[in-house]
Design a protein around this motif. Structure first.
Motif, PDB file in Angstrom:
ATOM      1  N   PRO A  49       0.327   3.430  -9.930  1.00  0.00           N
ATOM      2  CA  PRO A  49       0.533   4.531  -8.967  1.00  0.00           C
ATOM      3  C   PRO A  49       0.299   4.087  -7.527  1.00  0.00           C
ATOM      4  O   PRO A  49      -0.758   3.539  -7.199  1.00  0.00           O
ATOM      5  CB  PRO A  49      -0.497   5.573  -9.418  1.00  0.00           C
ATOM      6  CG  PRO A  49      -0.657   5.318 -10.881  1.00  0.00           C
ATOM      7  CD  PRO A  49      -0.559   3.817 -11.025  1.00  0.00           C
ATOM      8  N   THR A  50       1.305   4.330  -6.699  1.00  0.00           N
ATOM      9  CA  THR A  50       1.315   3.872  -5.311  1.00  0.00           C
ATOM     10  C   THR A  50       1.889   4.972  -4.430  1.00  0.00           C
ATOM     11  O   THR A  50       2.859   5.616  -4.820  1.00  0.00           O
ATOM     12  CB  THR A  50       2.203   2.609  -5.184  1.00  0.00           C
ATOM     13  OG1 THR A  50       1.717   1.601  -6.071  1.00  0.00           O
ATOM     14  CG2 THR A  50       2.224   2.073  -3.757  1.00  0.00           C
ATOM     15  N   PRO A  51       1.311   5.203  -3.253  1.00  0.00           N
ATOM     16  CA  PRO A  51       1.890   6.205  -2.350  1.00  0.00           C
ATOM     17  C   PRO A  51       3.330   5.854  -1.976  1.00  0.00           C
ATOM     18  O   PRO A  51       3.615   4.752  -1.526  1.00  0.00           O
ATOM     19  CB  PRO A  51       0.973   6.160  -1.122  1.00  0.00           C
ATOM     20  CG  PRO A  51      -0.322   5.617  -1.633  1.00  0.00           C
ATOM     21  CD  PRO A  51       0.051   4.647  -2.710  1.00  0.00           C
ATOM     22  N   ASP A 102       0.834  -1.216   0.000  1.00  0.00           N
ATOM     23  CA  ASP A 102       0.000   0.000   0.000  1.00  0.00           C
ATOM     24  C   ASP A 102       0.860   1.253   0.000  1.00  0.00           C
ATOM     25  O   ASP A 102       0.443   2.292  -0.511  1.00  0.00           O
ATOM     26  CB  ASP A 102      -0.912   0.003   1.236  1.00  0.00           C
ATOM     27  CG  ASP A 102      -1.828  -1.197   1.285  1.00  0.00           C
ATOM     28  OD1 ASP A 102      -2.501  -1.462   0.270  1.00  0.00           O
ATOM     29  OD2 ASP A 102      -1.844  -1.884   2.320  1.00  0.00           O
ATOM     30  N   VAL A 103       2.058   1.177   0.618  1.00  0.00           N
ATOM     31  CA  VAL A 103       2.979   2.312   0.717  1.00  0.00           C
ATOM     32  C   VAL A 103       4.401   1.791   0.522  1.00  0.00           C
ATOM     33  O   VAL A 103       4.747   0.714   1.019  1.00  0.00           O
ATOM     34  CB  VAL A 103       2.872   3.018   2.094  1.00  0.00           C
ATOM     35  CG1 VAL A 103       3.878   4.165   2.199  1.00  0.00           C
ATOM     36  CG2 VAL A 103       1.462   3.524   2.338  1.00  0.00           C
ATOM     37  N   ILE A 104       5.228   2.568  -0.187  1.00  0.00           N
ATOM     38  CA  ILE A 104       6.651   2.260  -0.331  1.00  0.00           C
ATOM     39  C   ILE A 104       7.462   3.357   0.346  1.00  0.00           C
ATOM     40  O   ILE A 104       7.236   4.546   0.096  1.00  0.00           O
ATOM     41  CB  ILE A 104       7.052   2.156  -1.817  1.00  0.00           C
ATOM     42  CG1 ILE A 104       6.281   1.017  -2.495  1.00  0.00           C
ATOM     43  CG2 ILE A 104       8.560   1.942  -1.960  1.00  0.00           C
ATOM     44  CD1 ILE A 104       6.456   0.964  -4.002  1.00  0.00           C
ATOM     45  N   GLY A 159       5.973  12.246  -8.336  1.00  0.00           N
ATOM     46  CA  GLY A 159       4.740  11.704  -7.776  1.00  0.00           C
ATOM     47  C   GLY A 159       4.816  11.173  -6.368  1.00  0.00           C
ATOM     48  O   GLY A 159       3.867  10.546  -5.897  1.00  0.00           O
ATOM     49  N   ALA A 160       5.935  11.399  -5.643  1.00  0.00           N
ATOM     50  CA  ALA A 160       6.009  10.953  -4.252  1.00  0.00           C
ATOM     51  C   ALA A 160       5.050  11.761  -3.384  1.00  0.00           C
ATOM     52  O   ALA A 160       4.676  12.879  -3.720  1.00  0.00           O
ATOM     53  CB  ALA A 160       7.431  11.087  -3.723  1.00  0.00           C
ATOM     54  N   VAL A 161       4.661  11.185  -2.251  1.00  0.00           N
ATOM     55  CA  VAL A 161       3.666  11.806  -1.377  1.00  0.00           C
ATOM     56  C   VAL A 161       4.296  12.677  -0.302  1.00  0.00           C
ATOM     57  O   VAL A 161       3.819  13.762  -0.008  1.00  0.00           O
ATOM     58  CB  VAL A 161       2.808  10.722  -0.679  1.00  0.00           C
ATOM     59  CG1 VAL A 161       1.807  11.345   0.279  1.00  0.00           C
ATOM     60  CG2 VAL A 161       2.084   9.886  -1.702  1.00  0.00           C
ATOM     61  N   ALA A 162       5.382  12.199   0.314  1.00  0.00           N
ATOM     62  CA  ALA A 162       5.893  12.848   1.520  1.00  0.00           C
ATOM     63  C   ALA A 162       7.381  12.645   1.657  1.00  0.00           C
ATOM     64  O   ALA A 162       7.989  11.810   0.977  1.00  0.00           O
ATOM     65  CB  ALA A 162       5.172  12.306   2.756  1.00  0.00           C
ATOM     66  N   ILE A 163       7.980  13.444   2.552  1.00  0.00           N
ATOM     67  CA  ILE A 163       9.407  13.376   2.846  1.00  0.00           C
ATOM     68  C   ILE A 163       9.611  12.977   4.305  1.00  0.00           C
ATOM     69  O   ILE A 163       8.970  13.535   5.198  1.00  0.00           O
ATOM     70  CB  ILE A 163      10.087  14.750   2.659  1.00  0.00           C
ATOM     71  CG1 ILE A 163       9.760  15.359   1.302  1.00  0.00           C
ATOM     72  CG2 ILE A 163      11.591  14.634   2.848  1.00  0.00           C
ATOM     73  CD1 ILE A 163      10.117  16.839   1.232  1.00  0.00           C
ATOM     74  N   ASN A 190      -4.961  10.316  -1.849  1.00  0.00           N
ATOM     75  CA  ASN A 190      -5.774  10.171  -3.050  1.00  0.00           C
ATOM     76  C   ASN A 190      -4.828   9.919  -4.227  1.00  0.00           C
ATOM     77  O   ASN A 190      -4.266  10.846  -4.794  1.00  0.00           O
ATOM     78  CB  ASN A 190      -6.590  11.452  -3.262  1.00  0.00           C
ATOM     79  CG  ASN A 190      -7.501  11.379  -4.473  1.00  0.00           C
ATOM     80  OD1 ASN A 190      -7.433  10.444  -5.273  1.00  0.00           O
ATOM     81  ND2 ASN A 190      -8.354  12.368  -4.610  1.00  0.00           N
ATOM     82  N   VAL A 191      -4.670   8.653  -4.589  1.00  0.00           N
ATOM     83  CA  VAL A 191      -3.679   8.280  -5.595  1.00  0.00           C
ATOM     84  C   VAL A 191      -3.983   8.922  -6.945  1.00  0.00           C
ATOM     85  O   VAL A 191      -3.095   9.177  -7.740  1.00  0.00           O
ATOM     86  CB  VAL A 191      -3.586   6.740  -5.724  1.00  0.00           C
ATOM     87  CG1 VAL A 191      -2.566   6.328  -6.777  1.00  0.00           C
ATOM     88  CG2 VAL A 191      -3.191   6.134  -4.385  1.00  0.00           C
ATOM     89  N   ARG A 192      -5.236   9.231  -7.192  1.00  0.00           N
ATOM     90  CA  ARG A 192      -5.584   9.897  -8.461  1.00  0.00           C
ATOM     91  C   ARG A 192      -4.926  11.263  -8.577  1.00  0.00           C
ATOM     92  O   ARG A 192      -4.730  11.770  -9.675  1.00  0.00           O
ATOM     93  CB  ARG A 192      -7.108  10.058  -8.572  1.00  0.00           C
ATOM     94  CG  ARG A 192      -7.853   8.762  -8.819  1.00  0.00           C
ATOM     95  CD  ARG A 192      -9.346   8.990  -8.750  1.00  0.00           C
ATOM     96  NE  ARG A 192      -9.759   9.486  -7.451  1.00  0.00           N
ATOM     97  CZ  ARG A 192     -10.959  10.014  -7.186  1.00  0.00           C
ATOM     98  NH1 ARG A 192     -11.840  10.150  -8.150  1.00  0.00           N
ATOM     99  NH2 ARG A 192     -11.252  10.421  -5.975  1.00  0.00           N
ATOM    100  N   ARG A 193      -4.588  11.876  -7.431  1.00  0.00           N
ATOM    101  CA  ARG A 193      -3.926  13.186  -7.461  1.00  0.00           C
ATOM    102  C   ARG A 193      -2.404  13.063  -7.526  1.00  0.00           C
ATOM    103  O   ARG A 193      -1.709  14.066  -7.526  1.00  0.00           O
ATOM    104  CB  ARG A 193      -4.298  13.994  -6.214  1.00  0.00           C
ATOM    105  CG  ARG A 193      -5.772  14.315  -6.100  1.00  0.00           C
ATOM    106  CD  ARG A 193      -6.268  15.145  -7.255  1.00  0.00           C
ATOM    107  NE  ARG A 193      -5.468  16.339  -7.462  1.00  0.00           N
ATOM    108  CZ  ARG A 193      -5.631  17.158  -8.492  1.00  0.00           C
ATOM    109  NH1 ARG A 193      -6.527  16.894  -9.412  1.00  0.00           N
ATOM    110  NH2 ARG A 193      -4.864  18.231  -8.619  1.00  0.00           N
ATOM    111  N   LEU A 194      -1.900  11.840  -7.532  1.00  0.00           N
ATOM    112  CA  LEU A 194      -0.456  11.655  -7.532  1.00  0.00           C
ATOM    113  C   LEU A 194       0.100  11.659  -8.949  1.00  0.00           C
ATOM    114  O   LEU A 194       0.839  10.777  -9.361  1.00  0.00           O
ATOM    115  CB  LEU A 194      -0.073  10.346  -6.834  1.00  0.00           C
ATOM    116  CG  LEU A 194      -0.417  10.288  -5.344  1.00  0.00           C
ATOM    117  CD1 LEU A 194      -0.061   8.938  -4.770  1.00  0.00           C
ATOM    118  CD2 LEU A 194       0.310  11.389  -4.588  1.00  0.00           C
TER     119      LEU A 194
END
Length: 356
Positions: free
Chosen positions: A76-78, A51-53, A100-104, A134-138
């Motif tokens: 696409p994966t968070p 679910d997350v990498i 496209g990464a989500v966070a640091i 929201n993976v669609r926004r990634l």
């Protein structure tokens, strides 16, 4: 609910051991694998998809950016980036956010094991937030931020609340934007849509030290307006956006007929420094009815109280809508507390900024 499945990809055996241990011990999180490089990760992905990498960006055989782009193109994966607090690390991390990464999550070069152990709550919170993204926004553009773990102070520790209707109406307007997870992507979309002449803008984006300067420089190259990391006593003028430096609070103040900013140290507020609540309160006090406050994608509740104060002071207030947010936490909290006049999609925020 089923457990959040996580894969850790890092060439440091210590990082793999500590991160996997911390995440595996957290309720509701399962570590599927902890591997040394992207090529090994690709083999494991054929067996089970997480679910997350949690991904390092500087690795042998295949770098993290190439691997990230491959993941985002295929499925696409968070992805949470594990990056060092260096100028080079900041530039590379911004590439990852653009891909496209989500966070640091930042890591030091020395004392790594102790640091990661002490930052365990932050890491767990960031992974949980990423899982809800929201993976669609990634889309491969940009993204942001982390959730520092610290005492949950209010803006009172930095400045007192505004009085009722703190400012009379003038012709000069100020725009205050606050955002966190997903925010670098959102800010790029908003700021790049603005014309060269627009109201002065002050911004808090939750982002670590050293990253905000590189982020501002990147935006400056993409936008018609000037974008830079804020410095103490910088003027807030039309066509300029000032981004709070990581590790410092940003406050707006009135100096004669001009608006300027204070860049100050101080306790964390809502577990953040810079804090959106601190910025919004200062805008309520110094600009009041002459301001527009916008709270955008992010987890947690930083900015919810401050936006309510801005609205009470006569400012217009908006929240990014749920559909366009990577994480709807901050706008949702602001709506619950009555600080939001209305919600707008991300693509409509630039037009709202330009309304007289």
């Amino acid at each position: 609910m089923s457990a959040i499945k996580v894969m850790v990809v890092d060439d440091s055996a210590v990082v793999r051991q500590v991160v996997a241990g911390l995440l595996g011990a957290a309720p509701g999180i399962e570590v599927l694998a902890a591997v040394a490089d992207p090529l090994l990760a690709i083999e494991r992905l054929r067996q089970a998809w997480p679910d997350v990498i949690v991904l390092d960006v500087e690795m042998p055989r295949m770098d993290g950016i190439t691997f990230l782009r491959k993941i985002m193109a295929e499925r696409p994966t968070p992805v949470v980036i594990c990056s060092t607090l260096t100028e080079k690390g900041a530039r590379t991390t911004l590439e990852a956010l653009a891909a496209g990464a989500v966070a640091i999550v930042t890591k030091p070069r020395l004392g790594l094991k102790q640091f990661l152990a002490e930052a365990g709550d932050e890491l767990v919170a960031t992974v949980r937030a990423a899982a809800r993204a929201n993976v669609r926004r990634l889309a491969p553009r940009a993204d942001a931020a982390v959730q520092p773990v610290a005492p949950k102070n209010t803006a009172d520790v930095i400045l007192a609340p505004a009085g009722p209707r703190a400012m009379t109406q003038t012709t000069e307007r100020v725009i205050a934007l606050g955002t966190s997870t997903g925010g670098t992507q959102a800010l790029e979309e908003v700021l790049s849509a603005l014309p060269r002449v627009c109201p002065g803008i002050v911004i808090v984006q939750h982002m670590p030290e050293k990253f905000t300067a590189a982020f501002a420089t990147r935006l400056d190259g993409l936008c018609r307006i000037e974008v830079r990391e804020a410095r103490h006593n910088d003027r807030v003028v039309p066509g300029r956006a000032l981004i709070a430096p990581g590790g410092k609070h940003l406050l707006l103040k009135r100096s004669g007929a001009q608006y300027v900013v204070d860049v100050v140290d101080g306790p964390v507020v809502n577990r953040h420094r810079p804090s959106v609540d601190v910025l919004f309160r200062s805008v309520a006090k110094s600009a009041g009815v002459n301001a527009l406050g916008v709270i955008m994608t992010g987890m947690g509740d930083d900015g919810a109280a401050g936006l309510a104060e801005m609205r009470a002071a006569g400012a217009r207030t908006l929240a990014q809508d749920e559909e366009s947010c990577v994480v709807f936490g901050m706008p949702k909290e602001a709506i619950k507390r009555g600080g939001v006049e209305r919600t707008v999609p991300l693509q409509g925020i630039a037009a709202e900024i330009m309304k007289q």
